[in-house]
Design a protein around this motif. Structure first.
Motif, PDB file in Angstrom:
ATOM      1  N   LYS A  35      -2.881   0.273   1.172  1.00  0.00           N
ATOM      2  CA  LYS A  35      -3.921   0.775   0.282  1.00  0.00           C
ATOM      3  C   LYS A  35      -3.360   0.908  -1.129  1.00  0.00           C
ATOM      4  O   LYS A  35      -2.181   1.170  -1.313  1.00  0.00           O
ATOM      5  N   GLU A  36      -4.220   0.736  -2.127  1.00  0.00           N
ATOM      6  CA  GLU A  36      -3.799   0.858  -3.516  1.00  0.00           C
ATOM      7  C   GLU A  36      -4.378   2.125  -4.129  1.00  0.00           C
ATOM      8  O   GLU A  36      -5.531   2.480  -3.878  1.00  0.00           O
ATOM      9  N   VAL A  37      -3.554   2.802  -4.929  1.00  0.00           N
ATOM     10  CA  VAL A  37      -3.990   3.985  -5.666  1.00  0.00           C
ATOM     11  C   VAL A  37      -3.774   3.685  -7.142  1.00  0.00           C
ATOM     12  O   VAL A  37      -2.643   3.488  -7.585  1.00  0.00           O
ATOM     13  N   ALA A  38      -4.861   3.620  -7.909  1.00  0.00           N
ATOM     14  CA  ALA A  38      -4.782   3.263  -9.325  1.00  0.00           C
ATOM     15  C   ALA A  38      -4.584   4.507 -10.188  1.00  0.00           C
ATOM     16  O   ALA A  38      -5.208   5.542  -9.954  1.00  0.00           O
ATOM     17  N   ILE A  39      -3.683   4.382 -11.174  1.00  0.00           N
ATOM     18  CA  ILE A  39      -3.463   5.463 -12.132  1.00  0.00           C
ATOM     19  C   ILE A  39      -3.705   4.930 -13.535  1.00  0.00           C
ATOM     20  O   ILE A  39      -3.576   3.732 -13.780  1.00  0.00           O
ATOM     21  N   ARG A  40      -4.044   5.826 -14.441  1.00  0.00           N
ATOM     22  CA  ARG A  40      -4.310   5.438 -15.833  1.00  0.00           C
ATOM     23  C   ARG A  40      -3.207   5.906 -16.773  1.00  0.00           C
ATOM     24  O   ARG A  40      -3.243   5.621 -17.955  1.00  0.00           O
ATOM     25  N   THR A  41      -2.259   6.639 -16.238  1.00  0.00           N
ATOM     26  CA  THR A  41      -1.171   7.176 -17.043  1.00  0.00           C
ATOM     27  C   THR A  41       0.119   6.435 -16.707  1.00  0.00           C
ATOM     28  O   THR A  41       0.149   5.589 -15.819  1.00  0.00           O
TER      29      THR A  41
END
Length: 71
Positions: free
Chosen positions: A2-8
């Motif tokens: 599974k992928e977990v996207a971050i913006r930082t």
């Protein structure tokens, strides 16, 4: 996987566990890490403040394998 996207630039492990739906609140992180095995890039780690960066691979026992991605 599974992928977990971050913006930082990075995300602390405690927040990652919440984003990945392993825990429902941030307050559960401390207890969750005491009771469950977490492997980050092949190394066991249970520090809630551990910084995770894009490309890191996190394996949470009983929940699966996750990859940190950018958005």
């Amino acid at each position: 996987m599974k992928e977990v996207a971050i913006r930082t630039e990075y995300i602390p492990l405690g927040q990652f566990l919440k984003l990945s739906d392993c825990i429902s609140t941030g307050g559960q992180a401390k207890f969750f890490l005491q009771e469950n095995k977490i492997t980050i890039n092949g190394e066991t780690d249970n520090r809630r403040g551990r910084k995770l960066y894009v490309g890191d691979r996190v394996e949470v026992e009983g929940f699966g394998i996750f990859t940190v991605t950018g958005s």
